[in-house]
Structure formats: C-alpha cells, structure tokens
Design a protein around this motif. Structure first.
Motif, short mmCIF file in Angstrom:
data_model
loop_
_atom_site.label_atom_id
_atom_site.label_comp_id
_atom_site.label_asym_id
_atom_site.label_seq_id
_atom_site.Cartn_x
_atom_site.Cartn_y
_atom_site.Cartn_z
N VAL A 167 -13.97 9.95 -0.32
CA VAL A 167 -12.82 10.82 -0.12
C VAL A 167 -11.58 10.07 -0.61
O VAL A 167 -11.35 8.92 -0.25
CB VAL A 167 -12.63 11.18 1.37
N THR A 168 -10.78 10.71 -1.46
CA THR A 168 -9.48 10.15 -1.82
C THR A 168 -8.44 10.75 -0.89
O THR A 168 -8.54 11.91 -0.48
CB THR A 168 -9.12 10.44 -3.28
N ASN A 177 -1.71 4.96 -0.34
CA ASN A 177 -2.54 5.76 -1.23
C ASN A 177 -3.95 5.18 -1.22
O ASN A 177 -4.18 4.08 -1.72
CB ASN A 177 -1.97 5.75 -2.65
N ALA A 178 -4.89 5.93 -0.66
CA ALA A 178 -6.28 5.50 -0.60
C ALA A 178 -7.06 6.13 -1.75
O ALA A 178 -7.86 7.05 -1.57
CB ALA A 178 -6.90 5.89 0.75
N GLY A 179 -6.79 5.64 -2.96
CA GLY A 179 -7.54 6.05 -4.14
C GLY A 179 -7.26 7.44 -4.66
O GLY A 179 -8.01 7.95 -5.49
N HIS A 180 -6.18 8.07 -4.21
CA HIS A 180 -5.90 9.44 -4.62
C HIS A 180 -5.10 9.47 -5.93
O HIS A 180 -4.53 8.46 -6.35
CB HIS A 180 -5.12 10.16 -3.52
N GLY A 203 -1.76 1.00 -2.20
CA GLY A 203 -2.29 1.23 -0.85
C GLY A 203 -3.70 0.73 -0.65
O GLY A 203 -3.99 0.03 0.32
N GLY A 204 -4.61 1.07 -1.55
CA GLY A 204 -5.99 0.64 -1.39
C GLY A 204 -6.97 1.59 -2.04
O GLY A 204 -6.58 2.50 -2.77
N GLY A 205 -8.26 1.37 -1.77
CA GLY A 205 -9.30 2.17 -2.40
C GLY A 205 -9.61 3.45 -1.64
O GLY A 205 -9.10 3.68 -0.54
N LEU A 248 -16.35 0.51 0.42
CA LEU A 248 -15.04 -0.12 0.58
C LEU A 248 -14.61 -0.17 2.04
O LEU A 248 -13.42 -0.35 2.34
CB LEU A 248 -13.99 0.64 -0.24
N ALA A 249 -15.56 -0.03 2.95
CA ALA A 249 -15.23 0.10 4.37
C ALA A 249 -14.50 -1.10 4.93
O ALA A 249 -13.77 -0.99 5.92
CB ALA A 249 -16.50 0.37 5.17
#
Length: 221
Positions: A90-91, A108-111, A129-131, A137-138
C-alpha cells in the motif's frame, strides 16, 4: 471495489478531546489542524477494497494533533502488515496542516509525490518519508518532513491513476503533463482546478481513464 483512499480529518487540539458539533471555533473543520490523507492499494477487486477499508479505519483510529505523521504511518503499517501477503503493498501519504501558521508536517510512504505549486510557479514534490507499507519493509523507519504554505500556493495529491492514464496509443499522461497543467493554472480555486484536471484527463483518455482518478487539492488563500 476501489483500492484508492483519501480523507480530510479535523483533529482535536491537545486537551480538547474529540471534536463535537458546537465546539470552539479553533476546533472546527478548516480552522483547527487537519489531517490530509491519500493512499493506493496495489491490485483491484474485493481484496483491494477490504485493505482500503482497513487503511481508512486504522488512520481514523490513530490520527490526532499530537501524533507525528511518521508515527501514524508506523501504527497504520503495524495494523495492515498481517494482511499484506504475497507481495501486496500500500502506498500512503499522510500530512497534518496547521492553517493558522501554514505549517504542513508530512510523511510519504512510497506514494506518488504530492505536488506543491508555489504562487510564483515553483514546484516542489513532497516525496520524503519512507517506503510503501509492505511486509518486506516492515522494519524500515519513517521520518517526518515539514514545509509551509503561503497564500497562492496549491497542494495537489493524486494516485497513480492520474499519472498513468493512457491515450489511445498507450502513452501515459505522465508527471510532466501534470506539472505543466498545475503550474499554468495555479491561480484557479481548488474546485476549478480539480474540474480542469479531471476534464483534461477524460479528454486525454477519450473518456476511459482505465483506473480510478483520485485527487485532493488544497488552495492556500
């Protein structure tokens, strides 16, 4: 059966408890802090729709004015991870806006990076922000970033159904066309800019975008 998600949530200030009708002016929507959210679940059908519903419920359960965007993303990922089997991901983009001072804190989590078009035409992409939210990527930490909005700025959040819309030959609408349109029409109010973008996309795809068109536009005036 959509896998796209967006939300705008009024947040209670510390010590004021949950928002309620008739609350103080500083806590009414548009006057107090706001959470801005957009996300996209990989895939379609019932599984994607159920994951999107879980994402929405998780965000609403943890979002408040004292929890940082990075922390919200961590908590949401913890809720969703058990359901992210088979490489599903999920992005997600989450931000908290304080309208009183124009401060926007985000993760931003990969979006697809939201577009911040400044009043003078400069464009910034909110990509830090991150992945993405995924099992692989937990354990990867998220981080917060901060920017500020001033009168005349336009903040545009989209899902990949916008940038990946195709014309009859299969050519993508793409990010460059998106940026050019937003820069050229940055003077428009949020509703008018949304209508222009949607009509442009429908014309580009001859009425068949092929995917959900999800967008959230904020005008700082």
């Amino acid at each position: 059966m959509a896998g796209d998600y967006y939300d705008v949530l009024p947040l209670a200030r510390p010590g004021n408890g949950a928002l309620a009708e008739g609350g103080s002016a500083e806590d009414r929507p548009g006057e107090g802090p706001l959470a801005l959210c957009i996300g996209d679940v990989a895939g379609k059908g019932m599984t994607a729709a159920l994951l999107m519903s879980s994402l929405q419920a998780a965000v609403r359960a943890v979002a408040d004015a004292t929890t940082s965007p990075a922390r919200v993303c961590e908590q949401v990922r913890r809720v969703l991870t058990p359901s992210l089997a088979g490489g599903r991901f999920v992005t997600f983009f989450y931000a908290v806006l304080d309208p009183a001072i124009g401060r926007l804190a985000y993760t931003n989590a990969g979006h697809v990076p939201p577009v911040l078009v400044r009043a003078d035409g400069r464009v910034e992409r909110l990509e830090a922000g991150g992945g993405a939210l995924a099992r692989l990527l937990a354990g990867t930490p998220f981080r917060d970033e901060v920017t500020h909005l001033v009168p005349g700025d336009r903040l545009v959040l989209v899902t990949d159904g916008v940038t990946e819309a195709q014309d009859g030959s299969g050519e993508l609408f793409g990010e460059e066309r998106l940026l050019e349109l937003l820069r050229a029409h940055r003077h428009l109010a949020a509703g008018a800019l949304e209508e222009l973008l949607v009509s442009t996309l429908r014309a580009y795809t001859v009425g068949d975008p092929g995917d959900d068109l999800t967008l959230l536009i904020l005008a700082a005036d």
